[in-house]
Design an enzyme around this catalytic site. Sequence first.
Site, short mmCIF file in Angstrom:
data_model
loop_
_atom_site.label_atom_id
_atom_site.label_comp_id
_atom_site.label_asym_id
_atom_site.label_seq_id
_atom_site.Cartn_x
_atom_site.Cartn_y
_atom_site.Cartn_z
NE ARG A 80 16.76 10.09 45.69
CZ ARG A 80 17.20 10.29 44.46
NH1 ARG A 80 18.48 10.09 44.17
NH2 ARG A 80 16.37 10.67 43.51
CE1 TYR A 106 8.85 9.86 51.78
CE2 TYR A 106 7.20 11.59 51.93
CZ TYR A 106 8.00 10.65 52.54
OH TYR A 106 7.97 10.50 53.90
CD GLU A 107 12.59 13.42 49.08
OE1 GLU A 107 13.41 13.79 48.20
OE2 GLU A 107 11.80 14.20 49.61
N GLY A 108 12.11 10.09 44.92
CA GLY A 108 12.49 9.17 43.85
C GLY A 108 11.85 7.82 44.08
#
Length: 598
Positions: free
Chosen positions: A296, A440-442
Amino acid sequence: MPVFKAPVQDTLFVLNDVLGIERYANMPGFADVGPDLLEAITAEAAKVAEEVMFPVNLSGDQEGCVRNHDASVKAPKGFKAAFDQYCQGGWLGLSMPEEFGGQGLPYTLHSAVSEYLISANMALMMYPGLTQGAIAAILEHGSDAQKQTYVPNMVAGTWTGTMNLTEPHCGTDLGLLRTKAVPQGDGSYKISGQKIFISAGEHDMSDNIIHLVLARIEGAPEGTKGISLFIVPKFMVNEDGSLGARNGVSCGALEHKMGIHGNATCVMNYDDATGYLIGGENKGLAAMFVMMNEARLGVGLQGLSIGEIAYQNAAQYARERIQGRSLSGPKAPNLKADPIIVHPDIRRALMTMRAFNEGGRAFALWTALQSDIAHRSDDAKARETASDLLGLMTPILKGVMTDKGFDHAVMAQQVYGGHGYIEEWGMSQYVRDARIAMIYEGANGIQALDLVGRKLPANGGRAVMALFNEIGAFCEENRSNEALSGFTKVLKKGLNDLQASTMWFMQNAMAKPDNAGAGSYDYMHMFGIVVIGYMWARMAKVAEAELAAGNSPREDYLKNKLITARFYMDKVMPETALRKTRIETGADTMMELAAEAF
């Protein structure tokens, strides 16, 4: 054709003058990181970015990755040679422990040079970026044997790494995952299932790929409590460290994507693949979060990096493209029209990009420094404070900087007018590449919920209260400094809005959780605006002091820094009032419409 010049001077200003990195010389890895070494490393990284990574960026986008009939994947032409040069220079292991072949230098420095490299070629830099995240997870949760088996080759770039979370039916809600792990009695497991959207899942740039895979051991509890993490190598590793047979993992397909074409985004099939538990049974999320948090922060850097290169190209185009006359009279009377940079609307776009890039750079490096303090300081209280701040800032850095990176790529494209929509000018690639970083990555909506739902109340609000106190103390300490009053007064007003919104959540979200959900996205961006405003106030203080002392060799740079700081305070900080108003309207009008009415 696009251009790129690494912003070395600005990086050094933040590291040396604003963050005072020399003050941390007592921490491991920081002792030799003085101005001379910083200048040497950033200059060399700039050279790699500009001369090695950047030349294959546009061609990599145009060519993309190719899946062969045998399920192997070929990266774009020139990618492997660039990756090899990057690895041979020791860049992948810059901040990794020396005992595993790394250089042990600060993560802050790694973050600084990563910005240049990502700007130059985001798709290519995802291969080492994912590897670094996988290394972090193995170092923190792996056994000694696992560390010795996998980490040295990964640090060298001989092997690369991935993270495998998402399944066709299961994205953010990992409790739904179905990939199963069956114990074999010898300490290994057979892993079966399918993962999708796996970046760098298969390629020809390394000898082996070490997949970190979430799966559920047979009989494990349902939901997230029953998830474990496994190391699943593409090729088995023999006891002597050599590579053995091909494991039961393969690329079933390449995703056809909007952007990052040079990175192989794969559907990965696990067919009784041999895997090894890492981090304990049913403890997979704790181990994976090490990798996810690292990722992140890296994705936040992607937002900054794309915003920077988009800005540089838009600024060059605006200086060269002639169109119309200035509203205040001709600025280039010898030409048939003025360069478009004279027009206020073009300046609005350029100054907005510049202000967020320079403020965001300070924000990213300050956050990276918290990571170093949290992991390297011998002061328990300093570690706790830094760890609190790191946890609080991670969703903000990821969410705000990637939203802004995309916004700024679109702004830059708009500066080009019709040429921005034509592929040969390169601006389309930045828009397309930047878009994924918001997802992506949340996804960024999840980052906002994480901030409000988990990070704010953590430890009784200890992190957010400490940060509010720090920013408030800065404003108070500099209240009598007339040269800074234009910065501190605006910053204090933004802080007041942020504190009021935080209090509103405390008073209105417990009884009605939708109020928190409805306001979380505005809150995340308000928080980002205030923190970047704090970075700008700190940078302005340094610039004002040096200019007041006289005879500065970088007078023009510092004056430009102050102009950009004033723009941020005048044009961006007032947005906190708007965000506060929206938060305080609550969730009623957002949630009232029946689902079937949509």
